[in-house]
Design an enzyme around this catalytic site. Structure first.
Site, PDB file in Angstrom:
ATOM      1  N   HIS A   3       0.872  -1.177   0.000  1.00 20.36           N
ATOM      2  CA  HIS A   3       0.000   0.000   0.000  1.00 20.36           C
ATOM      3  C   HIS A   3       0.915   1.234   0.000  1.00 20.36           C
ATOM      4  O   HIS A   3       2.000   1.192   0.565  1.00 20.36           O
ATOM      5  CB  HIS A   3      -0.830  -0.052   1.284  1.00 20.36           C
ATOM      6  CG  HIS A   3      -1.901   0.984   1.405  1.00 20.36           C
ATOM      7  ND1 HIS A   3      -1.643   2.295   1.742  1.00 20.36           N
ATOM      8  CD2 HIS A   3      -3.248   0.895   1.258  1.00 20.36           C
ATOM      9  CE1 HIS A   3      -2.792   2.961   1.804  1.00 20.36           C
ATOM     10  NE2 HIS A   3      -3.781   2.146   1.509  1.00 20.36           N
ATOM     11  N   CYS A  34      -4.681   2.431  -3.722  1.00 18.08           N
ATOM     12  CA  CYS A  34      -3.416   2.853  -3.096  1.00 18.08           C
ATOM     13  C   CYS A  34      -2.325   1.816  -3.296  1.00 18.08           C
ATOM     14  O   CYS A  34      -1.465   1.632  -2.419  1.00 18.08           O
ATOM     15  CB  CYS A  34      -3.597   3.159  -1.612  1.00 18.08           C
ATOM     16  SG  CYS A  34      -4.801   4.423  -1.278  1.00 18.08           S
ATOM     17  N   ASP A  62       3.047  -4.453   7.984  1.00 16.33           N
ATOM     18  CA  ASP A  62       1.808  -3.716   7.801  1.00 16.33           C
ATOM     19  C   ASP A  62       0.670  -4.740   7.901  1.00 16.33           C
ATOM     20  O   ASP A  62       0.417  -5.492   6.968  1.00 16.33           O
ATOM     21  CB  ASP A  62       1.818  -3.024   6.434  1.00 16.33           C
ATOM     22  CG  ASP A  62       0.493  -2.339   6.123  1.00 16.33           C
ATOM     23  OD1 ASP A  62      -0.441  -2.423   6.953  1.00 16.33           O
ATOM     24  OD2 ASP A  62       0.394  -1.727   5.037  1.00 16.33           O
ATOM     25  N   LYS A  66     -10.722  -0.593  10.035  1.00 17.05           N
ATOM     26  CA  LYS A  66     -10.914  -1.788   9.198  1.00 17.05           C
ATOM     27  C   LYS A  66     -11.290  -3.008  10.038  1.00 17.05           C
ATOM     28  O   LYS A  66     -11.463  -4.100   9.503  1.00 17.05           O
ATOM     29  CB  LYS A  66      -9.633  -2.095   8.411  1.00 17.05           C
ATOM     30  CG  LYS A  66      -9.279  -1.020   7.399  1.00 17.05           C
ATOM     31  CD  LYS A  66      -8.131  -1.458   6.523  1.00 17.05           C
ATOM     32  CE  LYS A  66      -7.408  -0.307   5.850  1.00 17.05           C
ATOM     33  NZ  LYS A  66      -8.108   0.225   4.685  1.00 17.05           N
ATOM     34  N   GLN A 101      -4.658  -5.283   6.970  1.00 19.00           N
ATOM     35  CA  GLN A 101      -5.696  -6.208   6.513  1.00 19.00           C
ATOM     36  C   GLN A 101      -5.621  -7.544   7.263  1.00 19.00           C
ATOM     37  O   GLN A 101      -6.514  -8.372   7.127  1.00 19.00           O
ATOM     38  CB  GLN A 101      -5.561  -6.480   5.003  1.00 19.00           C
ATOM     39  CG  GLN A 101      -5.685  -5.259   4.119  1.00 19.00           C
ATOM     40  CD  GLN A 101      -7.093  -4.688   4.069  1.00 19.00           C
ATOM     41  OE1 GLN A 101      -8.070  -5.350   4.429  1.00 19.00           O
ATOM     42  NE2 GLN A 101      -7.211  -3.450   3.616  1.00 19.00           N
TER      43      GLN A 101
HETATM   44  C1  PLP Z   1      -2.488  -2.873   3.520  1.00 17.71           C
HETATM   45  C2  PLP Z   1      -2.828  -1.491   3.982  1.00 17.71           C
HETATM   46  N1  PLP Z   1      -1.877  -0.734   4.526  1.00 17.71           N
HETATM   47  C3  PLP Z   1      -2.136   0.503   4.982  1.00 17.71           C
HETATM   48  C4  PLP Z   1      -3.399   1.044   4.897  1.00 17.71           C
HETATM   49  C5  PLP Z   1      -3.615   2.436   5.408  1.00 17.71           C
HETATM   50  O1  PLP Z   1      -4.532   2.479   6.440  1.00 17.71           O
HETATM   51  P1  PLP Z   1      -4.993   3.895   6.974  1.00 17.71           P
HETATM   52  O2  PLP Z   1      -5.526   4.622   5.781  1.00 17.71           O
HETATM   53  O3  PLP Z   1      -6.037   3.627   7.988  1.00 17.71           O
HETATM   54  O4  PLP Z   1      -3.777   4.564   7.524  1.00 17.71           O
HETATM   55  C6  PLP Z   1      -4.427   0.288   4.317  1.00 17.71           C
HETATM   56  C7  PLP Z   1      -5.787   0.807   4.151  1.00 17.71           C
HETATM   57  O5  PLP Z   1      -6.118   1.702   3.429  1.00 17.71           O
HETATM   58  C8  PLP Z   1      -4.133  -1.009   3.850  1.00 17.71           C
HETATM   59  O6  PLP Z   1      -5.070  -1.765   3.289  1.00 17.71           O
END
Ligand code: PLP
Lengths: 156, 417
Positions: free
Chosen positions: B130, B373, B207, B233, B210
């Site tokens: 991401h 993203c 990270d 999430k 998910q």
């Molecule tokens: C794999 C992953 N990493 C990071 C994020 C970023 O999360 P957030 O936007 O809550 O910071 C997301 C979600 O958008 C994600 O799916």
């Protein structure tokens, strides 16, 4: 939700058979615009020509990746603006912008916008307005680059 | 489907799932990888907090201040035990995953001594990250003159680990990777990568944005040094995320933001800092959101993470199977529900994802269209964007059926296939 208001037949036609697509030489300026939310992209070239009444849009060529709305909009725009004096093209641009930002309340002038009126329904789908405007914003940017004299720094 | 979950009962906990959209279509929410819906239990806790206990934390002697502080710190205990953290102090509240990842990358940029990243050092990520786990590392390596490298992907959408021993080498300072991809759905073999990274003395950042929502998680067993995830999430509120880190590492890292609550003492010339976790929590934290996250964790635990994972697996397998019937669908990522999470990104021949999602939306089916993203991962598969359906504990097979019917309708509408 009236999908057919968004996806007018004219839009789908331009999407399937885009006019003036592809990048051509010669050109006065080339720009690349993206829609950061969805990643739609357009690379667009503008070539102006001089005439007795001032500069004219001689060619608009483009390479676009994106949804039906953004692709069709590039096609309609190129067809509409090629051959027009730059001043008139700019004012058509303003009309189209007003239509897109009008939240569905603006009645388009078919004489001026021609196939562009098919996008009137897009104004009611706020998430798609940026798609319809992508190529138009690129055109304005490229045209400004051709018509604005280079700054001293750029000349150097 | 043989389901371990009583999904119909679970759905009753989520008020939004009874919503009707335009033209009276029932909501079919297939965008949980983007953000999940929230159960009444979480909404009630937020409401009660604001109605009865609201006060700032850690700085008031009055009764409300004490109640608020206790609830906030209890949420930390709840999260710590949920993820198997060896110590509650290792749980840092942030505003989301992005902030947690930036906290690590920035404090590493400021670190001195063995953690310092400099010229000649390397940071390794993967091509399926991401943007939140790419950009902070680009910033770190650009600022410090270090080199950013990454694992490539196989055609199936898994990490290509063939060159792991040269990619992760004695110059590697950090390996940061996604546990479950939000785009491809891939579940990565984190333990294998941790093993190699630790052999060369690199720290591992995971990270888990998910992963924590859909898998049972034990950070101690995982072996990573830092794990980041985000409350919204996992049926919690927005505005709250978690950074878990090994105590020794967190203690060595310099502070991130300066301000109230992160100090031990402040004089005009210099300050000393609080112990973890407060060292990394400057200013008034997202109090209600943290308490709401605690309630979300209680909710997920009452359902059971094993059962949630099993449901996610079954519904994903069902959807992958049904998608093959549509014709013209190309799934980006593993096409079988093996080591795979509940996000399915796909292309539909001849129709742009924006248009797919627009037509699905006209039937009440909410999916995501775009690059999710994860632009580099899309580029790897030669596409600019995709449509993504994602599932959670409240997703039913009839909702997947609605997606499939919707896709047939999309094809008809755009006269393809
Ligand atoms: C794999 C992953 N990493 C990071 C994020 C970023 O999360 P957030 O936007 O809550 O910071 C997301 C979600 O958008 C994600 O799916």
């Amino acid at each position: 939700m009236d999908l057919n208001a968004l996806y007018q037949e004219i839009i789908l036609d331009h999407y399937k058979n885009p006019l003036h697509a592809g990048l051509r030489e010669p050109y006065g300026a080339e720009v690349r615009h993206v829609n950061p939310t969805c990643g739609d992209e357009v690379t667009l070239r503008v070539q102006l020509a001089e005439s007795a009444d001032g500069p004219v849009v001689h060619d608009v060529s483009y390479d676009a990746v994106g949804c039906s709305i953004s692709q069709a909009s590039a096609s309609v725009m190129a067809d509409l603006l090629i051959g027009k004096p730059v001043a008139e093209a700019m004012s058509v641009h303003e009309d189209f912008l007003a239509l897109m930002q009008g939240k569905g309340q603006v009645v388009p002038d078919e004489e001026r916008l021609e196939d562009g009126v098919a996008f009137a329904g897009v104004a009611k789908f706020p998430a798609r307005v940026k798609c319809a405007l992508l190529a138009w914003m690129a055109w304005k940017d490229a045209t400004a680059q051709v018509t604005t004299p280079l700054t001293e720094e750029e000349v150097r | 489907m043989t389901d371990l979950l009583d999904v119909e009962r679970i759905r009753k906990d989520f008020p939004i799932l009874t919503r009707r959209l335009a033209d009276d279509h029932p909501l079919v929410y297939l965008d949980s990888a983007n953000t999940s819906q929230k159960p009444q239990q979480v909404l009630d806790v937020l409401d009660t907090h604001y109605r009865l206990h609201n006060a700032n934390v850690a700085r008031a002697v009055h009764q409300l201040g004490v109640e608020s502080t206790e609830a906030f710190e209890a949420a930390r205990d709840t999260v710590a035990s949920f993820i198997g953290a060896p110590s509650r102090d290792e749980v840092i509240f942030t505003k989301n995953s992005s902030e947690a990842l930036n906290l690590v990358a920035n404090t590493l940029a400021w670190a001195t001594g063995p953690l310092a990243v400099g010229a000649g050092d390397e940071v390794v990520i993967t091509e399926m990250e991401h943007h939140s786990n790419i950009v902070p590392w680009q910033l770190l390596t650009e600022r410090k003159g270090a080199t950013l490298r990454w694992f490539g992907l196989t055609d199936e959408g898994r990490l290509d680990l063939t060159d792991i021993d040269s990619l992760v080498n004695e110059r590697t300072k950090v390996v940061s990777l996604v546990w479950v991809s939000n785009m491809l759905g891939t579940v990565n073999p984190v333990a294998d990568i941790v093993r190699r990274a630790h052999e060369v003395g690199a720290i591992v950042v995971v990270d888990a944005s998910q992963a924590v929502p859909q898998l049972p998680v034990d950070v101690a067993a995982l072996g990573a040094d830092v794990v980041a995830f985000t409350g919204h999430k996992m049926v919690g509120p927005t505005g709250i995320g978690v950074l878990w880190g090994r105590r020794e590492l967190l203690e060595q890292l310099p502070p991130f933001l300066g301000g109230g609550e992160m100090i031990e003492t402040v004089a005009m010339a210099r300050s000393t800092y609080a112990e973890i976790p407060h060292k990394f929590e400057a200013g008034t934290p997202p109090i209600a959101q943290a308490i709401g996250l605690g309630a979300a964790v209680d909710y997920l635990q009452s359902v059971g993470m094993e059962a949630i994972a099993a449901h996610e697996h079954e519904i994903t397998a069902y959807a992958l199977d049904r998608l093959t019937e549509v014709g013209g669908i190309t799934v980006l990522g593993p096409t079988e529900a093996v080591d795979r999470g509940g996000a399915i990104s796909f292309e539909l021949d001849g129709v742009h994802p924006h248009d797919v999602s627009q037509v699905l939306d006209s039937r009440g089916v909410a999916v995501r269209a775009g690059h999710h993203c994860a632009k580099p991962a899309h580029a790897r598969f030669g596409v600019q964007s995709s449509t993504r359906a994602s599932f959670y504990l409240y997703t039913t097979p009839p909702e997947v059926d609605a997606l499939i019917d919707g896709l047939h309708y999309v094809k008809k509408y755009f006269r393809v296939g």
